[in-house]
Design an enzyme around this catalytic site. Structure first.
Site, mmCIF file in Angstrom:
data_model
loop_
_atom_site.group_PDB
_atom_site.id
_atom_site.type_symbol
_atom_site.label_atom_id
_atom_site.label_comp_id
_atom_site.label_asym_id
_atom_site.label_seq_id
_atom_site.Cartn_x
_atom_site.Cartn_y
_atom_site.Cartn_z
ATOM 1 N N LYS A 1 7.324 -41.596 85.092
ATOM 2 C CA LYS A 1 7.962 -41.590 86.425
ATOM 3 C C LYS A 1 8.309 -40.144 86.774
ATOM 4 O O LYS A 1 9.460 -39.707 86.691
ATOM 5 C CB LYS A 1 9.185 -42.513 86.460
ATOM 6 C CG LYS A 1 9.523 -42.988 87.865
ATOM 7 C CD LYS A 1 10.369 -44.238 87.829
ATOM 8 C CE LYS A 1 10.927 -44.603 89.201
ATOM 9 N NZ LYS A 1 9.953 -44.760 90.274
ATOM 10 N N ARG B 1 9.798 -18.170 87.790
ATOM 11 C CA ARG B 1 8.607 -19.023 87.864
ATOM 12 C C ARG B 1 7.442 -18.571 86.988
ATOM 13 O O ARG B 1 6.712 -17.657 87.334
ATOM 14 C CB ARG B 1 8.129 -19.110 89.324
ATOM 15 C CG ARG B 1 6.987 -20.087 89.510
ATOM 16 C CD ARG B 1 6.482 -20.105 90.931
ATOM 17 N NE ARG B 1 5.393 -21.058 91.088
ATOM 18 C CZ ARG B 1 4.123 -20.818 90.733
ATOM 19 N NH1 ARG B 1 3.793 -19.658 90.220
ATOM 20 N NH2 ARG B 1 3.215 -21.746 90.901
ATOM 21 N N ARG C 1 13.831 -46.095 80.436
ATOM 22 C CA ARG C 1 12.563 -45.545 80.924
ATOM 23 C C ARG C 1 12.705 -44.061 81.279
ATOM 24 O O ARG C 1 11.767 -43.277 81.092
ATOM 25 C CB ARG C 1 12.062 -46.340 82.139
ATOM 26 C CG ARG C 1 10.668 -45.888 82.606
ATOM 27 C CD ARG C 1 10.111 -46.785 83.697
ATOM 28 N NE ARG C 1 10.905 -46.739 84.911
ATOM 29 C CZ ARG C 1 10.693 -47.510 85.988
ATOM 30 N NH1 ARG C 1 9.717 -48.400 85.980
ATOM 31 N NH2 ARG C 1 11.459 -47.410 87.055
ATOM 32 N N GLU D 1 -1.850 -50.365 91.730
ATOM 33 C CA GLU D 1 -0.451 -50.621 92.099
ATOM 34 C C GLU D 1 -0.239 -50.022 93.479
ATOM 35 O O GLU D 1 -1.160 -49.427 94.055
ATOM 36 C CB GLU D 1 0.501 -49.985 91.079
ATOM 37 C CG GLU D 1 0.385 -48.462 91.003
ATOM 38 C CD GLU D 1 1.378 -47.806 90.039
ATOM 39 O OE1 GLU D 1 2.442 -48.389 89.782
ATOM 40 O OE2 GLU D 1 1.079 -46.692 89.568
ATOM 41 N N HIS E 1 4.517 -20.948 84.473
ATOM 42 C CA HIS E 1 4.152 -22.334 84.233
ATOM 43 C C HIS E 1 4.677 -22.873 82.905
ATOM 44 O O HIS E 1 5.157 -24.003 82.831
ATOM 45 C CB HIS E 1 2.623 -22.516 84.280
ATOM 46 C CG HIS E 1 2.057 -22.445 85.661
ATOM 47 N ND1 HIS E 1 2.152 -21.327 86.449
ATOM 48 C CD2 HIS E 1 1.381 -23.356 86.398
ATOM 49 C CE1 HIS E 1 1.569 -21.543 87.614
ATOM 50 N NE2 HIS E 1 1.087 -22.778 87.607
ATOM 51 N N LEU F 1 2.631 -47.336 86.742
ATOM 52 C CA LEU F 1 4.010 -47.322 86.254
ATOM 53 C C LEU F 1 4.387 -48.765 85.893
ATOM 54 O O LEU F 1 4.183 -49.676 86.711
ATOM 55 C CB LEU F 1 4.968 -46.798 87.338
ATOM 56 C CG LEU F 1 6.408 -46.696 86.831
ATOM 57 C CD1 LEU F 1 6.570 -45.449 85.954
ATOM 58 C CD2 LEU F 1 7.404 -46.659 87.974
HETATM 59 N N1 DCS Z 1 4.849 -47.957 90.843
HETATM 60 C C1 DCS Z 1 5.225 -46.760 91.354
HETATM 61 C C2 DCS Z 1 4.193 -45.706 91.520
HETATM 62 C C3 DCS Z 1 6.565 -46.540 91.711
HETATM 63 O O1 DCS Z 1 6.935 -45.356 92.200
HETATM 64 C C4 DCS Z 1 7.512 -47.589 91.552
HETATM 65 C C5 DCS Z 1 8.957 -47.417 91.885
HETATM 66 C C6 DCS Z 1 7.071 -48.820 91.023
HETATM 67 C C7 DCS Z 1 5.734 -48.960 90.667
HETATM 68 C C8 DCS Z 1 8.024 -49.971 90.817
HETATM 69 O O2 DCS Z 1 8.909 -49.696 89.757
HETATM 70 P P1 DCS Z 1 10.360 -50.330 89.676
HETATM 71 O O3 DCS Z 1 10.190 -51.807 89.755
HETATM 72 O O4 DCS Z 1 10.868 -49.884 88.349
HETATM 73 O O5 DCS Z 1 11.141 -49.796 90.824
HETATM 74 N N2 DCS Z 1 9.294 -46.456 92.834
HETATM 75 C C9 DCS Z 1 10.675 -46.137 93.083
HETATM 76 C C10 DCS Z 1 10.783 -45.156 94.178
HETATM 77 O O6 DCS Z 1 10.228 -44.085 94.177
HETATM 78 N N3 DCS Z 1 11.580 -45.650 95.111
HETATM 79 O O7 DCS Z 1 12.020 -46.904 94.822
HETATM 80 C C11 DCS Z 1 11.489 -47.306 93.569
#
Ligand code: DCS
Length: 284
Positions: free
Chosen positions: A146, A99, A51, A178, A101, A202
Site C-alpha cells: 500500500k 534529494r 498491513r 481490482e 534516490h 492489494l
Molecule cells: N485496492 C487498492 C488499489 C486500494 O487502494 C484499496 C484501498 C483497496 C484495494 C481496498 O482495500 P481496503 O479494503 O483495505 O480499503 N484504497 C484506500 C484508499 O486509497 N482510499 O480508501 C481506501
C-alpha cells in the site's frame, strides 16, 4: 479546528511542520492506510495497522512506533476531532533528507502523519450501485504494497470519472485485477469470484471481511483469474474498500450487469456486513 498528527506532535493544520525534503514529496517513498471509524471506534484496526507494518517491511522501512502506539494515536485523533462516522488517514514516509534516490542515513527517521475526518457512509452508491470503466493496468508488479506511489491509480480514476464512472477496473494481460482504490468481485451462478491475493493486487481488508462473510453465510468463493469477457457476463458485480464498503456495480463499460440492478448475493453480503458494524451507524 482539526487536529493532525505529525512526527510525534498533535497540532493544527496551520502549524503542521512538513519538510520540503520529505521523501513522500520527492519519491512517494512511503506507505499508508485508511481505517474506517464507525460510532467513534476504529473498525478492523489490527488488520489495517498490521498491513501498514507489512507494507513498510516490504519497502525496507522501520516505523518508529509500535502497532499499539499507532492505534493509540488514531484513537486520540478520533477523540479530539469528535469523529463518529469517518476515517483515519495515516502515512509513513522514509523521512526528510536532501534529494538522492538511495535511502538516507540511518539517523533519518520515518515521518508519521495522520488525521481523522468525518465521512458519512456512501449510502446512495451502496443502495443504487455505480458504473465502472475498465482501464489498462500500467502499475508496477508490487501492487500488494500500500504505497504512496498512486500515479497510475490517479490517472485511472480520472479516466473513469471523465467517462461518468465511479471507479476504474484495472485489466492486466487479459485478466481483471481490482479497482483503482477497491477490490473487484463478480458473482456467477451463485459463486463469488475474485482475483487471488498475489503481488498484482492489494489484499484489501474489506476483501478479507467479504471472504469471511461468504464463508459464514455458505456462499461459495473462487479466488481465480477472470477475463473482461467473463466480467461482462457476470450475474452480479461489486467493489469493496474501507470507505465504499460493498458497492454494487450495475454498469461496466456501458454494459448492464445482469438485470442492471444490485443482485441478491451482493445484497446478502451487504446485510451481513452491516450486521457486524456498530448498530447505531448501520442505517446512517
Ligand atoms: N485496492 C487498492 C488499489 C486500494 O487502494 C484499496 C484501498 C483497496 C484495494 C481496498 O482495500 P481496503 O479494503 O483495505 O480499503 N484504497 C484506500 C484508499 O486509497 N482510499 O480508501 C481506501
Amino acid at each position: 479546528m482539526t487536529t493532525y498528527f505529525i512526527d510525534g506532535q498533535f497540532t493544527s493544520k496551520d502549524s503542521l511542520n512538513i519538510s520540503i525534503d520529505d521523501r513522500g514529496y520527492y519519491f512517494g517513498d512511503g506507505v499508508y492506510e485508511v481505517v474506517k471509524v464507525y460510532d467513534g471506534e476504529l473498525y478492523t484496526a489490527e488488520e489495517h495497522f498490521g498491513r501498514l507494518f507489512q507494507s513498510a517491511a516490504k519497502i525496507k522501512m522501520a516505523i518508529p512506533y509500535s502497532e499499539q502506539q499507532l492505534i493509540d494515536i488514531a484513537k486520540e485523533l478520533i477523540k479530539v476531532n469528535e469523529v463518529q462516522t469517518g476515517h483515519i488517514y495515516m502515512q509513513v514516509t522514509r523521512g526528510a533528507s536532501a534529494r538522492v534516490h538511495q535511502f538516507p542515513a540511518a539517523a533519518v527517521t520515518p515521518v508519521v502523519t495522520a488525521y481523522a475526518i468525518h465521512n458519512p457512509r456512501p449510502l446512495s452508491n451502496i443502495e443504487g450501485g455505480v458504473s465502472v470503466k475498465s482501464v489498462d493496468d500500467v502499475r508496477w508488479l508490487r501492487c500488494d504494497i500500500k504505497s504512496l506511489n498512486l500515479l497510475a491509480n490517479v490517472l485511472a480514476k480520472q479516466e473513469a470519472f471523465e467517462a461518468g464512472c465511479a471507479e476504474a477496473i484495472f485489466v492486466r494481460d487479459g485478466v481483471v485485477m481490482e479497482g483503482s482504490s477497491s477490490n473487484a468481485f463478480g458473482v456467477k451462478d451463485g459463486v463469488v469470484i475474485t482475483h487471488p491475493a498475489t503481488n498484482l493486487i492489494l489484499n484489501g481488508i474489506t476483501r478479507q471481511v467479504v471472504l469471511r462473510l461468504c464463508k459464514e453465510n455458505g456462499i461459495p468463493v473462487e479466488e481465480r483469474a477472470f477475463t473482461p469477457e467473463e466480467m461482462y457476463g457476470m450475474d452480479e458485480f461489486f467493489i469493496t474498500s474501507t470507505t465504499s464498503e460493498i458497492t454494487p456495480v450495475v454498469l461496466i463499460d456501458e454494459k448492464a450487469v445482469g438485470a442492471g440492478m444490485p443482485g441478491a448475493v451482493t445484497r446478502r453480503l451487504q446485510e451481513a456486513f452491516a450486521r457486524q458494524i456498530p448498530l447505531s451507524v448501520a442505517g446512517e
